[in-house]
Design a protein around this motif. Structure first.
Motif, PDB file in Angstrom:
ATOM      1  N   MET A  62       0.838  -1.172   0.000  1.00 55.48           N
ATOM      2  CA  MET A  62       0.000   0.000   0.000  1.00 55.48           C
ATOM      3  C   MET A  62       0.881   1.232   0.000  1.00 55.48           C
ATOM      4  O   MET A  62       1.995   1.221   0.474  1.00 55.48           O
ATOM      5  CB  MET A  62      -0.911  -0.042   1.204  1.00 55.48           C
ATOM      6  N   SER A  63       0.383   2.304  -0.497  1.00 55.02           N
ATOM      7  CA  SER A  63       1.185   3.501  -0.668  1.00 55.02           C
ATOM      8  C   SER A  63       1.386   4.263   0.628  1.00 55.02           C
ATOM      9  O   SER A  63       0.654   4.088   1.600  1.00 55.02           O
ATOM     10  CB  SER A  63       0.504   4.417  -1.678  1.00 55.02           C
ATOM     11  N   GLY A  64       2.367   5.147   0.606  1.00 54.26           N
ATOM     12  CA  GLY A  64       2.654   5.976   1.759  1.00 54.26           C
ATOM     13  C   GLY A  64       1.520   6.925   2.091  1.00 54.26           C
ATOM     14  O   GLY A  64       1.327   7.286   3.241  1.00 54.26           O
ATOM     15  N   GLU A  65       0.773   7.387   1.047  1.00 56.15           N
ATOM     16  CA  GLU A  65      -0.324   8.307   1.318  1.00 56.15           C
ATOM     17  C   GLU A  65      -1.345   7.688   2.256  1.00 56.15           C
ATOM     18  O   GLU A  65      -1.820   8.311   3.188  1.00 56.15           O
ATOM     19  CB  GLU A  65      -1.033   8.723   0.013  1.00 56.15           C
ATOM     20  N   ALA A  66      -1.713   6.429   1.988  1.00 51.28           N
ATOM     21  CA  ALA A  66      -2.704   5.760   2.830  1.00 51.28           C
ATOM     22  C   ALA A  66      -2.156   5.540   4.235  1.00 51.28           C
ATOM     23  O   ALA A  66      -2.880   5.639   5.215  1.00 51.28           O
ATOM     24  CB  ALA A  66      -3.123   4.439   2.210  1.00 51.28           C
TER      25      ALA A  66
ATOM     26  N   LEU B 183      -3.947 -14.099  -3.502  1.00 42.60           N
ATOM     27  CA  LEU B 183      -4.201 -13.256  -4.672  1.00 42.60           C
ATOM     28  C   LEU B 183      -5.394 -12.331  -4.444  1.00 42.60           C
ATOM     29  O   LEU B 183      -5.360 -11.154  -4.824  1.00 42.60           O
ATOM     30  CB  LEU B 183      -4.424 -14.116  -5.917  1.00 42.60           C
ATOM     31  N   ALA B 184      -6.442 -12.846  -3.815  1.00 43.09           N
ATOM     32  CA  ALA B 184      -7.600 -12.009  -3.502  1.00 43.09           C
ATOM     33  C   ALA B 184      -7.213 -10.895  -2.531  1.00 43.09           C
ATOM     34  O   ALA B 184      -7.636  -9.733  -2.693  1.00 43.09           O
ATOM     35  CB  ALA B 184      -8.723 -12.864  -2.921  1.00 43.09           C
ATOM     36  N   ALA B 185      -6.414 -11.223  -1.528  1.00 43.70           N
ATOM     37  CA  ALA B 185      -5.974 -10.215  -0.564  1.00 43.70           C
ATOM     38  C   ALA B 185      -5.109  -9.155  -1.239  1.00 43.70           C
ATOM     39  O   ALA B 185      -5.258  -7.960  -0.969  1.00 43.70           O
ATOM     40  CB  ALA B 185      -5.218 -10.881   0.586  1.00 43.70           C
ATOM     41  N   LEU B 186      -4.214  -9.594  -2.119  1.00 41.21           N
ATOM     42  CA  LEU B 186      -3.382  -8.643  -2.863  1.00 41.21           C
ATOM     43  C   LEU B 186      -4.247  -7.701  -3.696  1.00 41.21           C
ATOM     44  O   LEU B 186      -4.023  -6.489  -3.721  1.00 41.21           O
ATOM     45  CB  LEU B 186      -2.408  -9.385  -3.774  1.00 41.21           C
ATOM     46  N   GLY B 187      -5.230  -8.265  -4.373  1.00 39.90           N
ATOM     47  CA  GLY B 187      -6.128  -7.442  -5.186  1.00 39.90           C
ATOM     48  C   GLY B 187      -6.908  -6.452  -4.351  1.00 39.90           C
ATOM     49  O   GLY B 187      -7.041  -5.277  -4.714  1.00 39.90           O
ATOM     50  N   GLY B 188      -7.409  -6.905  -3.207  1.00 37.17           N
ATOM     51  CA  GLY B 188      -8.152  -6.011  -2.328  1.00 37.17           C
ATOM     52  C   GLY B 188      -7.269  -4.914  -1.764  1.00 37.17           C
ATOM     53  O   GLY B 188      -7.673  -3.743  -1.696  1.00 37.17           O
ATOM     54  N   ASP B 189      -6.058  -5.262  -1.376  1.00 35.51           N
ATOM     55  CA  ASP B 189      -5.138  -4.280  -0.815  1.00 35.51           C
ATOM     56  C   ASP B 189      -4.719  -3.264  -1.880  1.00 35.51           C
ATOM     57  O   ASP B 189      -4.669  -2.062  -1.623  1.00 35.51           O
ATOM     58  CB  ASP B 189      -3.924  -4.982  -0.210  1.00 35.51           C
ATOM     59  N   ALA B 190      -4.434  -3.739  -3.085  1.00 33.70           N
ATOM     60  CA  ALA B 190      -4.069  -2.825  -4.171  1.00 33.70           C
ATOM     61  C   ALA B 190      -5.236  -1.898  -4.508  1.00 33.70           C
ATOM     62  O   ALA B 190      -5.042  -0.698  -4.728  1.00 33.70           O
ATOM     63  CB  ALA B 190      -3.638  -3.620  -5.407  1.00 33.70           C
ATOM     64  N   GLY B 191      -6.438  -2.440  -4.527  1.00 37.25           N
ATOM     65  CA  GLY B 191      -7.614  -1.611  -4.786  1.00 37.25           C
ATOM     66  C   GLY B 191      -7.832  -0.571  -3.690  1.00 37.25           C
ATOM     67  O   GLY B 191      -8.164   0.583  -3.976  1.00 37.25           O
TER      68      GLY B 191
ATOM     69  N   ALA C 144      -5.504   0.724  -1.858  1.00 36.10           N
ATOM     70  CA  ALA C 144      -4.440   1.733  -2.013  1.00 36.10           C
ATOM     71  C   ALA C 144      -4.795   2.720  -3.116  1.00 36.10           C
ATOM     72  O   ALA C 144      -4.611   3.931  -2.957  1.00 36.10           O
ATOM     73  CB  ALA C 144      -3.110   1.048  -2.316  1.00 36.10           C
ATOM     74  N   ARG C 145      -5.315   2.209  -4.238  1.00 35.81           N
ATOM     75  CA  ARG C 145      -5.735   3.106  -5.329  1.00 35.81           C
ATOM     76  C   ARG C 145      -6.831   4.048  -4.863  1.00 35.81           C
ATOM     77  O   ARG C 145      -6.808   5.238  -5.150  1.00 35.81           O
ATOM     78  CB  ARG C 145      -6.209   2.295  -6.534  1.00 35.81           C
ATOM     79  N   LEU C 146      -7.803   3.513  -4.160  1.00 37.83           N
ATOM     80  CA  LEU C 146      -8.908   4.335  -3.657  1.00 37.83           C
ATOM     81  C   LEU C 146      -8.392   5.399  -2.694  1.00 37.83           C
ATOM     82  O   LEU C 146      -8.802   6.560  -2.764  1.00 37.83           O
ATOM     83  CB  LEU C 146      -9.951   3.449  -2.974  1.00 37.83           C
ATOM     84  N   ALA C 147      -7.476   5.016  -1.819  1.00 39.11           N
ATOM     85  CA  ALA C 147      -6.909   5.982  -0.871  1.00 39.11           C
ATOM     86  C   ALA C 147      -6.148   7.079  -1.607  1.00 39.11           C
ATOM     87  O   ALA C 147      -6.240   8.257  -1.234  1.00 39.11           O
ATOM     88  CB  ALA C 147      -5.990   5.268   0.119  1.00 39.11           C
ATOM     89  N   ARG C 148      -5.411   6.716  -2.665  1.00 42.31           N
ATOM     90  CA  ARG C 148      -4.689   7.730  -3.442  1.00 42.31           C
ATOM     91  C   ARG C 148      -5.653   8.675  -4.141  1.00 42.31           C
ATOM     92  O   ARG C 148      -5.431   9.876  -4.180  1.00 42.31           O
ATOM     93  CB  ARG C 148      -3.767   7.059  -4.460  1.00 42.31           C
ATOM     94  N   ARG C 149      -6.735   8.129  -4.693  1.00 45.10           N
ATOM     95  CA  ARG C 149      -7.738   8.976  -5.352  1.00 45.10           C
ATOM     96  C   ARG C 149      -8.365   9.933  -4.359  1.00 45.10           C
ATOM     97  O   ARG C 149      -8.527  11.115  -4.637  1.00 45.10           O
ATOM     98  CB  ARG C 149      -8.827   8.119  -5.998  1.00 45.10           C
TER      99      ARG C 149
END
Length: 145
Positions: free
Chosen positions: A1-5, A117-125, A127-132
């Motif tokens: 997850m990104s630093g922003e989140a 894989l599901a957890a990775l997808g959820g975490d990446a999603g 992170a994207r939402l938090a960045r947006r």
């Protein structure tokens, strides 16, 4: 997850809340489900929970690193079932049966991979939402000033 989140301080509470939901779902499937499909879903949820625990403990780690360690942990736990130790521990204290299992099954390894894989997808999603959201909040601050 990104630093922003991470900077927003929401990662750990979200991981904890998600962990509670995944635990409840996994126990429900384990207790109420039956058959191969229920077993695979329960094993997949187990892997998701392992991922969430590791991400909670290691919140700034790259998600691929967390996923790799989670999958490795699940594989090692499954391989440990080839020994008598998990069954012996489960006979000593019943909850160990849920945590460590007692019977090796190679099919479980596939379920673990799917869960990670599901957890990775959820975490990446997430992170994207938090960045947006962070970007929109920054835009709104610029507009307001």
């Amino acid at each position: 997850m990104s630093g922003e989140a991470h900077g927003r301080g929401m990662r750990r509470p979200m991981l904890f809340a998600t962990g509670l939901l995944v635990t409840a779902a996994g126990l429900a499937v384990h207790l109420l489900g039956s058959g191969t499909a229920a077993g695979l879903v329960a094993d997949g949820l187990y892997a998701v929970l392992v991922y969430l625990i590791l991400a909670f403990a290691w919140p700034r780690a790259a998600i691929l690193r967390v996923g790799s360690v989670a999958l490795l942990a699940c594989v090692l736990i499954e391989l440990a079932q080839l020994s008598l130790l998990p069954a012996a521990l489960a006979s000593w204290w019943a909850p160990f049966r849920l945590v460590l299992g007692t019977t090796f099954s190679a099919v479980d390894l596939v379920a673990y991979a799917g869960g990670v894989l599901a957890a990775l997808g959820g975490d990446a999603g997430a992170a994207r939402l938090a960045r947006r959201r962070s970007g929109k909040a920054d835009e709104q601050q610029l507009i307001a000033h």
